[in-house]
Design a protein around this motif. Structure first.
Motif, PDB file in Angstrom:
ATOM      1  N   ARG A  24       0.833  -1.206   0.000  1.00 50.81           N
ATOM      2  CA  ARG A  24       0.000   0.000   0.000  1.00 50.81           C
ATOM      3  C   ARG A  24       0.865   1.253   0.000  1.00 50.81           C
ATOM      4  O   ARG A  24       1.820   1.363   0.759  1.00 50.81           O
ATOM      5  CB  ARG A  24      -0.904  -0.006   1.227  1.00 50.81           C
ATOM      6  N   PHE A  37      -4.473  -3.343  -4.681  1.00 52.08           N
ATOM      7  CA  PHE A  37      -3.948  -2.788  -3.442  1.00 52.08           C
ATOM      8  C   PHE A  37      -3.336  -1.396  -3.588  1.00 52.08           C
ATOM      9  O   PHE A  37      -2.210  -1.138  -3.175  1.00 52.08           O
ATOM     10  CB  PHE A  37      -2.948  -3.772  -2.821  1.00 52.08           C
ATOM     11  N   LYS A  69      -1.538  -7.449   0.043  1.00 55.15           N
ATOM     12  CA  LYS A  69      -1.108  -6.070   0.281  1.00 55.15           C
ATOM     13  C   LYS A  69      -0.020  -6.000   1.334  1.00 55.15           C
ATOM     14  O   LYS A  69       0.670  -4.983   1.439  1.00 55.15           O
ATOM     15  CB  LYS A  69      -2.286  -5.196   0.685  1.00 55.15           C
TER      16      LYS A  69
END
Length: 204
Positions: A24, A37, A69
């Motif tokens: 992220r 993500f 992620k």
């Protein structure tokens, strides 16, 4: 701490499973793009989608691409989850948080993965806004864990193809599909190195 272990499950015939950890970034996007993500920009989202598709299409064996992620993975899916042969951490060099998240995620891998079953891939290495210290930090991380460091060019289909071929070479060996070649042997030949006078990070 729940560790992802490389040898806790039996392998499937002529099949390799790759886990791409797409970390992220600071840039937030809509929920409908969450499956990749939260990419930094649309071009990077397209790069990662093309990379996953290319891994499946260009291989001569069955490749299953899993996306995450971050680590650790959810424990509720552990029983149905296939053995992961290779973990790829994709780092966006334009994002400091991307690097920090990867540094946190590697702690959730069993030490057995660092015997040739982990590699790092960076994007935006040519971006003029990327501090040189950040790339140095990624190199130190990969070197300290004795892992390969790959560079993905996200501006052309050729760049995606080249990144795919490099990943497939590592994946095929790490999944045990190349006779007489082990993942540890390949890792010893391809792992990232830095000058010995540069301090290495500690994950104790």
């Amino acid at each position: 701490m729940s560790l992802l272990k490389p040898f806790s499950k039996l392998p499937a015939l002529n099949t390799a499973n790759i886990l791409c950890v797409l970390v992220r970034s600071e840039v937030r996007t809509s929920a409908d793009s969450w499956c990749f993500f939260l990419q930094l920009v649309e071009s990077e989202e397209q790069l990662q989608q093309n990379l996953a598709e290319s891994l499946v299409e260009e291989s001569t064996f069955t490749v299953n691409v899993r996306l995450a992620k971050s680590l650790p993975l959810p424990t509720e899916n552990d029983e149905s989850r296939p053995r992961v042969d290779l973990v790829v951490f994709i780092i966006h060099l334009t994002s400091e948080l991307s690097l920090q998240s990867v540094e946190a995620s590697v702690k959730y891998l069993d030490p057995g993965y660092f015997l040739g079953k982990v590699c790092f891939m960076v994007t935006n290495a040519r971006n003029a806004s990327v501090p040189s210290e950040r790339l140095d930090a990624v190199r130190k991380l990969a070197a300290s864990l004795h892992c390969p460091l790959l560079f993905a060019e996200d501006q052309s289909p050729t760049g995606v193809t080249n990144a795919t071929q490099r990943l497939l070479t590592i994946l095929k060996v790490s999944a045990g599909l190349v006779p007489m070649v082990t993942a540890l042997h390949l890792s010893n030949l391809t792992h990232c190195t830095v000058p010995p006078d540069i301090d290495q990070p500690s994950f104790d």
